[in-house]
Design a protein around this motif. Structure first.
Motif, PDB file in Angstrom:
ATOM      1  N   THR A 163     -22.952  32.366  12.248  1.00  0.00           N
ATOM      2  CA  THR A 163     -24.236  33.023  12.516  1.00  0.00           C
ATOM      3  C   THR A 163     -24.173  33.901  13.759  1.00  0.00           C
ATOM      4  O   THR A 163     -25.033  34.763  13.952  1.00  0.00           O
ATOM      5  CB  THR A 163     -25.353  31.995  12.706  1.00  0.00           C
ATOM      6  N   GLU A 179     -20.221  26.686  10.839  1.00  0.00           N
ATOM      7  CA  GLU A 179     -21.433  27.332  10.330  1.00  0.00           C
ATOM      8  C   GLU A 179     -22.206  28.039  11.443  1.00  0.00           C
ATOM      9  O   GLU A 179     -22.730  29.148  11.238  1.00  0.00           O
ATOM     10  CB  GLU A 179     -22.313  26.280   9.638  1.00  0.00           C
ATOM     11  N   TYR A 228     -29.011  21.590  14.801  1.00  0.00           N
ATOM     12  CA  TYR A 228     -28.413  22.252  13.638  1.00  0.00           C
ATOM     13  C   TYR A 228     -29.452  22.418  12.538  1.00  0.00           C
ATOM     14  O   TYR A 228     -29.624  23.509  11.968  1.00  0.00           O
ATOM     15  CB  TYR A 228     -27.224  21.439  13.145  1.00  0.00           C
ATOM     16  N   LYS A 259     -30.991  25.836  10.920  1.00  0.00           N
ATOM     17  CA  LYS A 259     -30.704  26.157   9.518  1.00  0.00           C
ATOM     18  C   LYS A 259     -31.955  26.214   8.648  1.00  0.00           C
ATOM     19  O   LYS A 259     -31.987  26.940   7.660  1.00  0.00           O
ATOM     20  CB  LYS A 259     -29.752  25.098   8.939  1.00  0.00           C
TER      21      LYS A 259
END
Length: 361
Positions: free
Chosen positions: A359, A355, A56, A60
């Motif tokens: 994307t 999240e 993650y 990010k």
């Protein structure tokens, strides 16, 4: 003096709280660490979602170069004996991990697991890692003093180390040499593993052993991640170790074990002083009760240690396979929900799913 401003840190960890984790990575970037490698920790005392979070953060963090090494599961909810280690490693690589992190031969974890990395249970996995030349960072052992209560209590922080459970002076733990022997057995079976031993393999008082390992195994390397005690060992055999660092600078990596926000800049100062500091004794920046001495290495050696070796090892990090990562995130969450897992981790996994899904839209 430092002769390079470029730094790549091969040894950091990720924080459980997602916002703090991103803040830590940004602070590292602002401190001059433009490339960083997150090592997941998946033994039972660590949050079980470390692999998920490492990827993650890699996905990010878009304004620095981040790679991630995943770890094998030993958490009882995950039926770790039922999922072959080869399959686990392949899944990590499929999700976008750039390598594998091992901490199984740290004494308390070796005691918990009940078998070493020389076990046949790992054979197929290590054969695959060797054939594909997958990068590995491996922690084995701890400082030799941890097996002696007398020696550990001589340190100003000895009592705290004992409270952490890092005194191994009873028969429930393997000895330093027994653990080292298990790792040697694995290296003999897979001599071309692309492996970095963290914390200089706790060999700062065994320079001949360190040299023999590098001469015997062509892809074996060390990182400079503190503990403080190894810098004392380097100082006590200074000339021999300085020559070692110059000779083998293409086999040594910058690392810090960064795992907190705000970051501990003194640890970076320690590693940088070892590489580029003047050849005079100073208090170790992050452990001022002990003393170290800078190697003042050549520009070539400093560049190798501080960033070139990282580039040779990892190159351009693999892209994260977001659909595969989402699949594994959902799978992990389902397992935890069925087994009354920690609500905090389940909530964190749900946030990661939201999240990452955004994307992909």
């Amino acid at each position: 003096m430092m002769r390079t401003n470029q730094i790549a840190d091969v040894h950091i960890h990720c924080l459980p709280e997602l916002d703090d984790g991103m803040a830590m990575l940004r602070e590292l970037r602002d401190f001059g660490i433009r490339e960083m490698n997150i090592l997941a920790l998946t033994l039972v005392e660590y949050p079980v979602d470390d692999n998920i979070r490492a990827l993650y953060y890699k996905q990010k963090m878009t304004d620095a170069t981040v790679s991630a090494f995943g770890g094998l599961y030993y958490h009882p909810h995950l039926n770790h004996y039922g999922v072959p280690f080869l399959k686990q490693a392949e899944t990590l690589l499929d999700m976008g991990c750039d390598g594998i992190k091992f901490i199984e031969e740290k004494p308390e974890y070796r005691k918990y697991i009940g078998f070493g990395l020389n076990s046949k249970l790992y054979d197929e996995m290590f054969d695959m890692l060797e054939e594909r030349q997958v990068p590995i960072v491996c922690h084995i052992n701890d400082p030799e003093e941890y097996w002696s209560e007398e020696k550990i209590r001589q340190w100003p922080i000895g009592e705290r180390l004992i409270e952490f459970g890092w005194l191994y002076n009873n028969d429930s733990f393997l000895t330093y040499d027994e653990i080292f022997g298990e790792m040697l057995e694995r290296l003999e079976r897979n001599p071309k593993l692309n492996i970095i031993f963290a914390h200089f393999m706790f060999l700062s008082h065994r320079i001949d052993t360190a040299r023999k390992l590098l001469e015997t195994y062509p892809n074996l390397k060390f990182d400079l991640t503190p503990g403080w005690e190894m810098f004392v060992g380097f100082r006590e055999n200074y000339d021999a170790w300085r020559e070692f660092f110059e000779t083998y600078s293409d086999r040594i990596f910058y690392g810090t074990d960064t795992a907190g926000y705000p970051i501990k800049k003194a640890i970076h100062e320690t590693v940088r002083y070892a590489v580029g500091g003047d050849p005079v004794e100073i208090p170790i920046p992050h452990a001022t009760f002990a003393r170290m001495k800078g190697f003042d290495l050549s520009k070539e050696a400093q560049e190798n240690i501080c960033w070139r070796n990282y580039h040779r090892l990892i190159g351009d990090p693999k892209p994260v396979n977001v659909p595969r990562l989402l699949q594994e995130t959902q799978n992990l969450r389902s397992i935890l929900e069925r087994n009354d897992g920690e609500a905090e981790i389940i909530a964190r996994l749900k946030r990661i799913e939201r999240e990452l899904s955004a994307t992909e839209e």
